[in-house]
Design a protein around this motif. Sequence first.
Motif, PDB file in Angstrom:
ATOM      1  N   MET A  70      29.452  47.773  35.907  1.00  0.00           N
ATOM      2  CA  MET A  70      30.862  48.129  36.040  1.00  0.00           C
ATOM      3  C   MET A  70      31.371  47.778  37.419  1.00  0.00           C
ATOM      4  O   MET A  70      32.467  47.259  37.605  1.00  0.00           O
ATOM      5  CB  MET A  70      31.033  49.633  35.756  1.00  0.00           C
ATOM      6  CG  MET A  70      32.475  50.043  35.642  1.00  0.00           C
ATOM      7  SD  MET A  70      33.196  49.389  34.101  1.00  0.00           S
ATOM      8  CE  MET A  70      34.822  50.090  34.212  1.00  0.00           C
ATOM      9  N   GLY A  71      30.574  48.095  38.443  1.00  0.00           N
ATOM     10  CA  GLY A  71      30.960  47.777  39.812  1.00  0.00           C
ATOM     11  C   GLY A  71      31.080  46.295  40.027  1.00  0.00           C
ATOM     12  O   GLY A  71      31.950  45.814  40.749  1.00  0.00           O
ATOM     13  N   THR A  72      30.194  45.540  39.352  1.00  0.00           N
ATOM     14  CA  THR A  72      30.261  44.084  39.502  1.00  0.00           C
ATOM     15  C   THR A  72      31.535  43.531  38.901  1.00  0.00           C
ATOM     16  O   THR A  72      32.156  42.619  39.452  1.00  0.00           O
ATOM     17  CB  THR A  72      29.046  43.438  38.830  1.00  0.00           C
ATOM     18  OG1 THR A  72      27.852  43.971  39.377  1.00  0.00           O
ATOM     19  CG2 THR A  72      29.063  41.924  39.017  1.00  0.00           C
ATOM     20  N   ASN A  73      31.919  44.102  37.732  1.00  0.00           N
ATOM     21  CA  ASN A  73      33.156  43.636  37.096  1.00  0.00           C
ATOM     22  C   ASN A  73      34.367  43.901  37.975  1.00  0.00           C
ATOM     23  O   ASN A  73      35.262  43.055  38.115  1.00  0.00           O
ATOM     24  CB  ASN A  73      33.344  44.319  35.740  1.00  0.00           C
ATOM     25  CG  ASN A  73      32.310  43.825  34.719  1.00  0.00           C
ATOM     26  OD1 ASN A  73      31.776  42.742  34.870  1.00  0.00           O
ATOM     27  ND2 ASN A  73      32.049  44.654  33.710  1.00  0.00           N
ATOM     28  N   HIS A  74      34.398  45.126  38.588  1.00  0.00           N
ATOM     29  CA  HIS A  74      35.513  45.434  39.510  1.00  0.00           C
ATOM     30  C   HIS A  74      35.532  44.485  40.687  1.00  0.00           C
ATOM     31  O   HIS A  74      36.596  44.044  41.136  1.00  0.00           O
ATOM     32  CB  HIS A  74      35.399  46.893  40.010  1.00  0.00           C
ATOM     33  CG  HIS A  74      35.895  47.878  38.998  1.00  0.00           C
ATOM     34  ND1 HIS A  74      37.210  47.948  38.599  1.00  0.00           N
ATOM     35  CD2 HIS A  74      35.231  48.849  38.287  1.00  0.00           C
ATOM     36  CE1 HIS A  74      37.355  48.906  37.701  1.00  0.00           C
ATOM     37  NE2 HIS A  74      36.145  49.465  37.492  1.00  0.00           N
ATOM     38  N   PHE A  75      34.327  44.160  41.219  1.00  0.00           N
ATOM     39  CA  PHE A  75      34.255  43.250  42.366  1.00  0.00           C
ATOM     40  C   PHE A  75      34.767  41.861  41.995  1.00  0.00           C
ATOM     41  O   PHE A  75      35.498  41.227  42.752  1.00  0.00           O
ATOM     42  CB  PHE A  75      32.802  43.174  42.853  1.00  0.00           C
ATOM     43  CG  PHE A  75      32.610  42.237  44.006  1.00  0.00           C
ATOM     44  CD1 PHE A  75      33.001  42.593  45.291  1.00  0.00           C
ATOM     45  CD2 PHE A  75      32.061  40.974  43.794  1.00  0.00           C
ATOM     46  CE1 PHE A  75      32.832  41.718  46.347  1.00  0.00           C
ATOM     47  CE2 PHE A  75      31.897  40.108  44.855  1.00  0.00           C
ATOM     48  CZ  PHE A  75      32.263  40.481  46.134  1.00  0.00           C
ATOM     49  N   ASN A  76      34.360  41.426  40.763  1.00  0.00           N
ATOM     50  CA  ASN A  76      34.822  40.108  40.329  1.00  0.00           C
ATOM     51  C   ASN A  76      36.325  40.078  40.139  1.00  0.00           C
ATOM     52  O   ASN A  76      37.006  39.100  40.469  1.00  0.00           O
ATOM     53  CB  ASN A  76      34.116  39.723  39.022  1.00  0.00           C
ATOM     54  CG  ASN A  76      32.634  39.424  39.246  1.00  0.00           C
ATOM     55  OD1 ASN A  76      32.239  39.036  40.353  1.00  0.00           O
ATOM     56  ND2 ASN A  76      31.820  39.607  38.205  1.00  0.00           N
ATOM     57  N   PHE A  82      38.516  41.946  41.696  1.00  0.00           N
ATOM     58  CA  PHE A  82      39.141  41.965  43.020  1.00  0.00           C
ATOM     59  C   PHE A  82      39.105  40.591  43.672  1.00  0.00           C
ATOM     60  O   PHE A  82      40.081  40.134  44.276  1.00  0.00           O
ATOM     61  CB  PHE A  82      38.410  42.989  43.901  1.00  0.00           C
ATOM     62  CG  PHE A  82      38.937  43.031  45.306  1.00  0.00           C
ATOM     63  CD1 PHE A  82      40.140  43.654  45.589  1.00  0.00           C
ATOM     64  CD2 PHE A  82      38.214  42.435  46.336  1.00  0.00           C
ATOM     65  CE1 PHE A  82      40.614  43.685  46.879  1.00  0.00           C
ATOM     66  CE2 PHE A  82      38.704  42.465  47.623  1.00  0.00           C
ATOM     67  CZ  PHE A  82      39.913  43.107  47.901  1.00  0.00           C
ATOM     68  N   ARG A  83      37.946  39.904  43.509  1.00  0.00           N
ATOM     69  CA  ARG A  83      37.822  38.570  44.092  1.00  0.00           C
ATOM     70  C   ARG A  83      38.804  37.589  43.450  1.00  0.00           C
ATOM     71  O   ARG A  83      39.442  36.782  44.103  1.00  0.00           O
ATOM     72  CB  ARG A  83      36.384  38.080  43.932  1.00  0.00           C
ATOM     73  CG  ARG A  83      36.135  36.736  44.623  1.00  0.00           C
ATOM     74  CD  ARG A  83      34.657  36.438  44.661  1.00  0.00           C
ATOM     75  NE  ARG A  83      34.112  36.437  43.299  1.00  0.00           N
ATOM     76  CZ  ARG A  83      32.802  36.276  43.026  1.00  0.00           C
ATOM     77  NH1 ARG A  83      31.932  36.134  44.012  1.00  0.00           N
ATOM     78  NH2 ARG A  83      32.374  36.281  41.761  1.00  0.00           N
ATOM     79  N   ILE A  84      38.917  37.694  42.103  1.00  0.00           N
ATOM     80  CA  ILE A  84      39.860  36.807  41.407  1.00  0.00           C
ATOM     81  C   ILE A  84      41.286  37.109  41.833  1.00  0.00           C
ATOM     82  O   ILE A  84      42.092  36.201  42.082  1.00  0.00           O
ATOM     83  CB  ILE A  84      39.697  36.977  39.879  1.00  0.00           C
ATOM     84  CG1 ILE A  84      38.323  36.441  39.445  1.00  0.00           C
ATOM     85  CG2 ILE A  84      40.814  36.240  39.138  1.00  0.00           C
ATOM     86  CD1 ILE A  84      37.994  36.734  37.993  1.00  0.00           C
ATOM     87  N   SER A  85      41.593  38.422  41.937  1.00  0.00           N
ATOM     88  CA  SER A  85      42.952  38.811  42.351  1.00  0.00           C
ATOM     89  C   SER A  85      43.260  38.306  43.762  1.00  0.00           C
ATOM     90  O   SER A  85      44.370  37.843  44.054  1.00  0.00           O
ATOM     91  CB  SER A  85      43.087  40.333  42.300  1.00  0.00           C
ATOM     92  OG  SER A  85      44.348  40.736  42.787  1.00  0.00           O
ATOM     93  N   ARG A  86      42.268  38.377  44.653  1.00  0.00           N
ATOM     94  CA  ARG A  86      42.486  37.898  46.023  1.00  0.00           C
ATOM     95  C   ARG A  86      42.722  36.394  46.051  1.00  0.00           C
ATOM     96  O   ARG A  86      43.565  35.887  46.781  1.00  0.00           O
ATOM     97  CB  ARG A  86      41.278  38.264  46.887  1.00  0.00           C
ATOM     98  CG  ARG A  86      41.468  37.929  48.358  1.00  0.00           C
ATOM     99  CD  ARG A  86      40.325  38.477  49.174  1.00  0.00           C
ATOM    100  NE  ARG A  86      39.069  37.856  48.734  1.00  0.00           N
ATOM    101  CZ  ARG A  86      37.872  38.170  49.257  1.00  0.00           C
ATOM    102  NH1 ARG A  86      37.777  39.084  50.199  1.00  0.00           N
ATOM    103  NH2 ARG A  86      36.773  37.568  48.805  1.00  0.00           N
ATOM    104  N   ARG A  87      41.965  35.670  45.203  1.00  0.00           N
ATOM    105  CA  ARG A  87      42.168  34.220  45.148  1.00  0.00           C
ATOM    106  C   ARG A  87      43.550  33.869  44.591  1.00  0.00           C
ATOM    107  O   ARG A  87      44.193  32.912  45.034  1.00  0.00           O
ATOM    108  CB  ARG A  87      41.077  33.581  44.303  1.00  0.00           C
ATOM    109  CG  ARG A  87      39.700  33.601  44.973  1.00  0.00           C
ATOM    110  CD  ARG A  87      38.644  33.031  44.063  1.00  0.00           C
ATOM    111  NE  ARG A  87      37.358  33.001  44.732  1.00  0.00           N
ATOM    112  CZ  ARG A  87      36.221  32.624  44.129  1.00  0.00           C
ATOM    113  NH1 ARG A  87      36.268  32.242  42.829  1.00  0.00           N
ATOM    114  NH2 ARG A  87      35.073  32.627  44.798  1.00  0.00           N
TER     115      ARG A  87
END
Length: 493
Positions: free
Chosen positions: A1-7, A9-14
């Motif tokens: 779950m944490g990995t999905n949130h991190f991904n 966030f990374r996509i949103s930042r990009r």
Amino acid sequence: MGTNHFNEFRISRRIRAGHRTLQILLSLSLILALNYLAARYFKRFDLTQSGTYSLAAESKAYLRELKEPVDIIITFPDKPEAWELTRIQSDLSKLLREYEAAGIRNGQPFINVEFVDVHRQRKRAQDLVNKYGLQKDNVVIIASGDRIKEIELPELYEAENGQWQSFRGEQVITSAIIEVSSRKFPNIYFLTGHGEMSPGDINALRGLSQLEILLRDRGFKIKTLDLTRQKQVPEDANLVVIPSPQTGLLPAEVEKLRRYMSDRNGRMIITIDPGRRHGMKDLFFDWGVLVEDMAVIDIDPQYRTQSGDLIIRHFADHPISKLLLDYNANAYFGQPRPIRKDPLADEDERLQVNYLAGTSQQSWAERDYRTEDPIEYHKDRDLIGPLSIGIASTRSAGTEIGISIPSGRFVVFGNSDFIANNRFQTYGNYTLFINSVNWALDRSSLLNIPVRPLASYQLIISRNGLLRLIWYFTALPVTVALFGLSIYFIRRH
């Protein structure tokens, strides 16, 4: 779950970074597009009531027809001390901005303006000397290719009693642009064969080399004319100059000149000294001019130099002499002969004869100047001054439909010394002659551009009114500042 949130966030930042990059690129594209459109398609508005900062329609029309770029170089100090130069620099800067703007076609500038301080920019000043033969500062140079015209400060303003009244910069500069950009080179023929002064002669007293340089620098072609060898005045002659003939012209030569003037819309300038038999009586009669065998004597010490030259201070309100009249300038002549209007000229309604320059009240025309010693005025034989020593005449040719067509132009001066090398550099002398050339060729009236009055505004206010004005303009800013400071301190505490 944490990995999905991190991904996520990374996509949103990009995505946000991409949005910012796209916004920056779009903003830069918008700025570049606006600058491109502004450079190619722009509109200027003159909000002054009198159109002070707008070029006349005639000037814009000529600028649109330019085939080659024109350089306008102003040789003023960067920060002039004299208020006159400051005023001229300001007037010229505003006017030349309009020329630069109107001279842009398809993104290409056809008018290039440059201010050069010749005292500080020594290298650039030397370039101007080498390229244009610059000899003085505080002038305006108009140049296109190898053709140049030099404009001096008095030409930019109309004056009355020595005071500037109006700015005629546009009229002068547009006329100069036309001169240097024109592909037509006027031909000036100097008559020879009678001991005339010669354009190629460097002699100080009888040479015209300085005059030749001035004319060539202004785009004129200088040629010589010997009417004893030619059947007529050449077809390409725009102006004929007869400078100080020492012997009389033959009747056949005079007849050729008369036909040139009457049949071909001729233009002629003649300078003739006392005591010379000219043989041109019939030609002078055609143009309403009396050239009598007399010499002008002037005993007023205020009108003579130490070397004996006659100081000419009186000028008529005519295009040839108006600039000298406006600025109280002087010309320096050797001994002249009187040049008067023929009384019979009034009988020809098409002929207009104008005086150009005259002598003082204490002068007279002496008839017995060859034999009388000492020379004295005789009421029954001599002519009392002031006397005319220069005349310009023109004749209009009427047609059956009532249209008046300008015809020939004829200028006569009763002295030749004023254009000789040793006197020609005097401002009044070369101005008088070059204006005669321009007027004879109809170059002084090419444009119908109005002058611009020099408007000045004065605010008259009493002392109490001034104090109230100061109070009004200081009270409000101080009140706002104190109110802002009080809010600042209240919020801090």
